[in-house]
Design a protein around this motif. Structure first.
Motif, PDB file in Angstrom:
ATOM      1  N   GLY A  55       0.807  -1.209   0.000  1.00 14.15           N
ATOM      2  CA  GLY A  55       0.000   0.000   0.000  1.00 14.15           C
ATOM      3  C   GLY A  55       0.845   1.266   0.000  1.00 14.15           C
ATOM      4  O   GLY A  55       0.536   2.235  -0.704  1.00 14.15           O
ATOM      5  N   LEU A  56       1.936   1.254   0.775  1.00 13.11           N
ATOM      6  CA  LEU A  56       2.826   2.418   0.819  1.00 13.11           C
ATOM      7  C   LEU A  56       3.546   2.615  -0.511  1.00 13.11           C
ATOM      8  O   LEU A  56       3.716   3.753  -0.971  1.00 13.11           O
ATOM      9  N   ASN A  58       2.395   1.782  -3.414  1.00 13.60           N
ATOM     10  CA  ASN A  58       1.390   2.289  -4.343  1.00 13.60           C
ATOM     11  C   ASN A  58       1.275   3.814  -4.224  1.00 13.60           C
ATOM     12  O   ASN A  58       1.218   4.543  -5.230  1.00 13.60           O
ATOM     13  N   LYS A  59       1.270   4.291  -2.985  1.00 15.18           N
ATOM     14  CA  LYS A  59       1.211   5.744  -2.762  1.00 15.18           C
ATOM     15  C   LYS A  59       2.510   6.409  -3.202  1.00 15.18           C
ATOM     16  O   LYS A  59       2.511   7.514  -3.753  1.00 15.18           O
ATOM     17  N   ALA A  62       2.367   6.844  -6.891  1.00 18.37           N
ATOM     18  CA  ALA A  62       1.431   7.900  -7.285  1.00 18.37           C
ATOM     19  C   ALA A  62       1.955   9.287  -6.927  1.00 18.37           C
ATOM     20  O   ALA A  62       1.744  10.257  -7.665  1.00 18.37           O
ATOM     21  N   ASP A  63       2.657   9.400  -5.816  1.00 19.51           N
ATOM     22  CA  ASP A  63       3.171  10.686  -5.340  1.00 19.51           C
ATOM     23  C   ASP A  63       4.213  11.272  -6.292  1.00 19.51           C
ATOM     24  O   ASP A  63       4.191  12.466  -6.625  1.00 19.51           O
ATOM     25  N   LYS A 258       6.830   5.685   5.690  1.00 16.68           N
ATOM     26  CA  LYS A 258       5.890   6.500   6.458  1.00 16.68           C
ATOM     27  C   LYS A 258       6.473   7.863   6.796  1.00 16.68           C
ATOM     28  O   LYS A 258       5.751   8.853   6.935  1.00 16.68           O
ATOM     29  N   LEU A 262       3.865  10.649   2.390  1.00 14.47           N
ATOM     30  CA  LEU A 262       3.381  10.417   1.026  1.00 14.47           C
ATOM     31  C   LEU A 262       1.903  10.766   0.918  1.00 14.47           C
ATOM     32  O   LEU A 262       1.134  10.633   1.874  1.00 14.47           O
ATOM     33  N   ARG A 263       1.491  11.192  -0.252  1.00 11.32           N
ATOM     34  CA  ARG A 263       0.082  11.518  -0.473  1.00 11.32           C
ATOM     35  C   ARG A 263      -0.296  11.270  -1.925  1.00 11.32           C
ATOM     36  O   ARG A 263       0.524  11.416  -2.835  1.00 11.32           O
ATOM     37  N   PHE A 264      -1.540  10.869  -2.099  1.00 12.31           N
ATOM     38  CA  PHE A 264      -2.052  10.697  -3.445  1.00 12.31           C
ATOM     39  C   PHE A 264      -2.328  12.065  -4.059  1.00 12.31           C
ATOM     40  O   PHE A 264      -2.732  13.001  -3.360  1.00 12.31           O
TER      41      PHE A 264
END
Length: 277
Positions: A55-56, A58-59, A62-63, A258, A262-264
């Motif tokens: 999941g991290l 993936n972000k 995208a970031d 973390k 990170l942000r979408f």
């Protein structure tokens, strides 16, 4: 680029200051700072962390503000392949790539030793894992007498400059030294000779390197001392336990990712309110 984050309980396994006093022999390869005490529980924890890392990542993809280079370095049988199988196995192939380094070719030797390395570093949003690395181009020739200590020191200074350049260009460099004992290496090499399904993994050159065990330990000690920096620190991973090795590396990687906040990316204004027919 700030120093990659690390859980407080693992601080003593990090080396991030060049020329500081460092002694690899003081770290017990059988230590288990991340273990819950039972192998089955640790294995379940690794699986859960692998899903979280997916999941991290993936972000992270995208970031696109960062790149990540993960270095897995260690003597033969220390578990580089096993780490790839168990820590990174849940991540999407999109944005994750592995580079395995062997002895340089004739063409690669005709260039500076970092030439081939630079071509494989990550692009924006990408995670690249080095199975062995540019450190092989100092450790091996130094132990085999192909370069002298002065040449090795020059190469380490060049590596520090190279890794700093990567960090200043948005790359998070995370370096792991997989630290096993001589006895554990003997056991794993013997398993390769005793198991027909592992014959292919045995290289007679491993026996020569084993005869040079003390020389390699000394070389690693010097390499870590010379190239542990705030921008590209080393984490020493006690690796006699395969399960613990995976658990510790996954724990560190989660902490690093973390720590990047990170942000979408937001939805483009022109897509707000759009209904797919």
């Amino acid at each position: 680029m700030p120093e990659p984050a690390l859980p407080a309980k693992l601080a003593r396994f990090r080396h991030a200051k060049p020329d500081a006093k460092f002694d690899l022999s003081r770290i017990d390869p059988g230590d288990k700072p991340c273990s819950g005490g039972k192998k089955a529980g640790d294995r379940e924890a690794v699986d859960a962390l692998a899903l979280e890392l997916d999941g991290l990542q993936n972000k992270f993809w995208a970031d696109r503000r960062y790149k990540m280079l993960v270095v897995l370095q260690g003597v033969d049988t220390s578990g580089k392949d096993g780490t790839l199988r168990h820590v990174f196995n849940r991540m999407s192939p999109l944005g994750v790539r592995t580079a395995a380094w062997k002895a340089p070719s004739e063409n690669e030797r005709a260039h500076d030793f970092l030439w081939r390395i630079h071509a494989a570093v990550p692009a924006a949003g990408e995670v690249v894992v080095f199975n062995r690395s540019h450190y092989e181009d100092v450790l091996v020739p130094l132990v085999n007498g192909q370069i002298d200590p002065e040449a090795a020191q020059r190469r380490y200074a060049q590596i520090n400059d190279f890794e700093r350049m990567l960090c200043e260009s948005g790359t998070v460099v995370v370096k792991f030294m997989l630290h096993i004992s001589r006895g554990e290496q003997r056991k794993r090499l013997q398993e390769r000779l005793d198991d027909p399904e592992k014959y292919w993994k045995f290289d007679p050159a491993d026996l020569k390197a084993r005869d040079q065990w003390d020389d390699y330990q000394h070389a690693y000690d010097h390499a870590i001392r010379a190239t542990g920096t705030p921008w590209a620190p080393w984490t020493i991973v006690p690796a006699d336990s395969k399960t613990h090795r995976n658990l510790m590396i996954a724990t560190v990687l989660r902490s690093v990712l973390k720590g990047l906040d990170l942000r979408f990316p937001p939805l483009p204004p022109e897509l707000k309110g759009v209904k797919v027919p």
